[in-house]
Design an enzyme around this catalytic site. Sequence first.
Site, PDB file in Angstrom:
ATOM      1  N   PRO A 274       0.821  -1.211   0.000  1.00  0.00           N
ATOM      2  CA  PRO A 274       0.000   0.000   0.000  1.00  0.00           C
ATOM      3  C   PRO A 274       0.855   1.260   0.000  1.00  0.00           C
ATOM      4  O   PRO A 274       1.919   1.300   0.619  1.00  0.00           O
ATOM      5  CB  PRO A 274      -0.776  -0.113   1.315  1.00  0.00           C
ATOM      6  CG  PRO A 274       0.096  -0.933   2.204  1.00  0.00           C
ATOM      7  CD  PRO A 274       0.849  -1.882   1.319  1.00  0.00           C
ATOM      8  N   ARG A 312      -0.944  16.468  -9.023  1.00  0.00           N
ATOM      9  CA  ARG A 312      -2.078  15.573  -9.314  1.00  0.00           C
ATOM     10  C   ARG A 312      -3.259  16.246 -10.026  1.00  0.00           C
ATOM     11  O   ARG A 312      -3.776  15.700 -10.997  1.00  0.00           O
ATOM     12  CB  ARG A 312      -2.557  14.865  -8.037  1.00  0.00           C
ATOM     13  CG  ARG A 312      -1.471  14.016  -7.361  1.00  0.00           C
ATOM     14  CD  ARG A 312      -2.026  13.062  -6.315  1.00  0.00           C
ATOM     15  NE  ARG A 312      -2.721  11.957  -6.921  1.00  0.00           N
ATOM     16  CZ  ARG A 312      -4.021  11.861  -7.008  1.00  0.00           C
ATOM     17  NH1 ARG A 312      -4.784  12.780  -6.492  1.00  0.00           N
ATOM     18  NH2 ARG A 312      -4.563  10.820  -7.609  1.00  0.00           N
ATOM     19  N   CYS A 342       3.650  29.262 -15.212  1.00  0.00           N
ATOM     20  CA  CYS A 342       3.226  29.751 -16.528  1.00  0.00           C
ATOM     21  C   CYS A 342       2.689  28.610 -17.384  1.00  0.00           C
ATOM     22  O   CYS A 342       3.297  28.216 -18.387  1.00  0.00           O
ATOM     23  CB  CYS A 342       4.403  30.431 -17.208  1.00  0.00           C
ATOM     24  SG  CYS A 342       4.982  31.776 -16.196  1.00  0.00           S
ATOM     25  N   GLU A 343       1.590  28.036 -16.961  1.00  0.00           N
ATOM     26  CA  GLU A 343       0.916  26.958 -17.676  1.00  0.00           C
ATOM     27  C   GLU A 343      -0.569  27.065 -17.358  1.00  0.00           C
ATOM     28  O   GLU A 343      -0.934  27.229 -16.189  1.00  0.00           O
ATOM     29  CB  GLU A 343       1.358  25.570 -17.165  1.00  0.00           C
ATOM     30  CG  GLU A 343       2.804  25.260 -17.299  1.00  0.00           C
ATOM     31  CD  GLU A 343       3.104  24.296 -18.442  1.00  0.00           C
ATOM     32  OE1 GLU A 343       2.181  23.886 -19.159  1.00  0.00           O
ATOM     33  OE2 GLU A 343       4.287  23.992 -18.599  1.00  0.00           O
TER      34      GLU A 343
HETATM   35  N1  LLP Z   1       3.054  -1.457  -6.040  1.00  0.00           N
HETATM   36  C1  LLP Z   1       3.342  -1.156  -7.306  1.00  0.00           C
HETATM   37  C2  LLP Z   1       4.060  -2.125  -8.125  1.00  0.00           C
HETATM   38  C3  LLP Z   1       2.958   0.086  -7.850  1.00  0.00           C
HETATM   39  O1  LLP Z   1       3.248   0.377  -9.110  1.00  0.00           O
HETATM   40  C4  LLP Z   1       2.254   1.023  -7.031  1.00  0.00           C
HETATM   41  C5  LLP Z   1       1.847   2.316  -7.551  1.00  0.00           C
HETATM   42  C6  LLP Z   1       1.995   0.660  -5.690  1.00  0.00           C
HETATM   43  C7  LLP Z   1       2.392  -0.603  -5.236  1.00  0.00           C
HETATM   44  C8  LLP Z   1       1.275   1.573  -4.742  1.00  0.00           C
HETATM   45  O2  LLP Z   1      -0.026   1.805  -5.131  1.00  0.00           O
HETATM   46  P1  LLP Z   1      -1.048   2.591  -4.162  1.00  0.00           P
HETATM   47  O3  LLP Z   1      -1.323   1.734  -2.962  1.00  0.00           O
HETATM   48  O4  LLP Z   1      -0.403   3.863  -3.776  1.00  0.00           O
HETATM   49  O5  LLP Z   1      -2.231   2.797  -5.002  1.00  0.00           O
HETATM   50  N2  LLP Z   1       0.951   9.089  -9.238  1.00  0.00           N
HETATM   51  C9  LLP Z   1      -0.343   8.458  -9.236  1.00  0.00           C
HETATM   52  C10 LLP Z   1      -0.288   7.057  -8.657  1.00  0.00           C
HETATM   53  C11 LLP Z   1       0.682   6.138  -9.389  1.00  0.00           C
HETATM   54  C12 LLP Z   1       0.750   4.772  -8.766  1.00  0.00           C
HETATM   55  C13 LLP Z   1       1.874   3.987  -9.325  1.00  0.00           C
HETATM   56  N3  LLP Z   1       2.075   2.702  -8.722  1.00  0.00           N
HETATM   57  C14 LLP Z   1      -1.313   9.341  -8.466  1.00  0.00           C
HETATM   58  O6  LLP Z   1      -0.917  10.401  -7.989  1.00  0.00           O
HETATM   59  O7  LLP Z   1      -2.499   9.015  -8.380  1.00  0.00           O
END
Ligand code: LLP
Length: 418
Positions: A274, A312, A342-343
Site C-alpha cells: 500500500p 495531481r 506559466c501553464e
Molecule cells: N506497487 C506497485 C508495483 C505500484 O506500481 C504502485 C503504484 C503501488 C504498489 C502503490 O499503489 P497505491 O497503494 O499507492 O495505489 N501518481 C499516481 C499514482 C501512481 C501509482 C503507481 N504505482 C497518483 O498520484 O495518483
Amino acid sequence: MHDFKYKNSGLYAEDVPVKKIAGKVGTPLYIYSHKTFLRHFDAYRNAFDGQPHTICFALKANSNSAILRLLAKKGCGADVVSGGELYLALKAGIPARKIVYAGVGKTEEEIIQGLKARILMFNIESSDEMMAINRIAGSLKMKAPIALRVNPDIDPETHPYISTGLKESKFGIPIGEALENYKLARKLPNLEILGIHKHIGSQITTIRPFVDALQKVILLAETLKSHGIEIQHLNMGGGLGIPYNDEHPPHPEELSKAILPLLKDCSFNLILEPGRSIAGNAGIFVTRVLYLKKYPQKEFVIVDGGMNDLLRPSLYNAFHNVLPVRKNSRKKVLTDIVGPICESGDFFAKNREVNRLSQGDLVAVMSAGAYGFTMSSNYNSRPRVAEVLVKGSEFFVVREREKYKDLTKGTKIPEFLK
Ligand code: LLP
C-alpha cells in the site's frame, strides 16, 4: 479518516493550528500527521493479522526519511522502484529482508545494489530483465531472489494513467505467458524463485478487482505447483483507494475479509504494497492566497503553491478538496484556485464553490500526503517546499525548504564561459 479538523473555525493538524505552522515555516508546505500514518498502518496490520504477511509501504507515494523511519519502527517493509528508493528505505532502517523491488526498467547498477543489499526479492517484469538479473547475479556469485510480476488482465476501473493490470499495459508478464517464463526462470542457475507479484492499479475503490486478480494468481500458483515450482510469497501489490471527495473505498479490514478466505488452503506469506491508503490522507498541502482576479462569471484565486509542488490536479485532473485554514461566512463564489506557474494546467481546483477568499488567507489542499511531494519538481525554478510532521501538540520540520542556491547544485559553468 484523518487528523486535520476544525476547532473554533481554525484548521488543526492534530493539536497544532495549521496557521501556527505556516507562520513559522512559511508557505507553501506539506504537513503530515503522525497519528494518521500510524492508524493507517495499524489498520493493515490488524486486518491481516490472521495471515503471515509483510506490509511493504510503496515509497513512491511518500519517501520522506522521517515518515519512512516512523513506519520502519512499526515493522513496515518497503516496495521500491529505483536505486534511490532502495537507498532511502535502507537508510531509514527498513531491513533489506522486508524490501521488494519492482519496476520495468531496473539498470545494472540498481540490480547490483539490490543484490548486495540482500533484499527480499526482485519483482521481474520481462524475460529480458530475467536474463539480465541472472547474468548479474552470476557475475557476483550470488543467487537472485525473484518473483515474476504477472499481469492478470483485470480492469481496476480507475484513471487510465494509474491502471496497470490490463493486457495492453507495459507492466508485468501477461498471465498467459507466466508458466513458460517461470519454467525459464527455473532453468537459470542464478535465480531463486520465491514468489508471484501482481499490482493492477491505484485508487481502486471496490473489492471486486482485487478478488478477481487474486483468484487468477492463486490459480497460477497451483499450476506452478503442479509443475514442481513452489511459491512462498504471494505479493498482491497496492492500489486501495482513499476518499478524496465522496468515494467510499473499502477499509483494509473489508479487503482482508474478502481475500483471506481465498488463501485459507495456501501457506503463502502475503505481501501487500500500500502507498496511497497509508499516506494520502495523512498529509495536506498548505498554500497562501496571493491575489484575486474577479470576473463576472467567476473568480481566480492565485495562490503561492503551484503544479510543480502538487501535480495531481494538473496531471490527472484529480479532485482534491480545498479548505480555508480559517473558516469564514463570506459569500459563496465560483472559483478557480490556481498557481503561479506559466501553464494553463496549473490549478488545484476548477469551478469550485468556496466562501470568498481574500489576500493572505491560507488554504489547505486535502489528501495530499501521497504522490504529493514525491512528484514535485523545480519547474519554473521554484525551490522545493518544506515538509512538517505533526505529533500531538508538537511539530517538526522533516524537510527544509530548498534555497535558491540549491537550484544551482551540481550545475557547472564550462571553462569557455568563464
Ligand atoms: N506497487 C506497485 C508495483 C505500484 O506500481 C504502485 C503504484 C503501488 C504498489 C502503490 O499503489 P497505491 O497503494 O499507492 O495505489 N501518481 C499516481 C499514482 C501512481 C501509482 C503507481 N504505482 C497518483 O498520484 O495518483
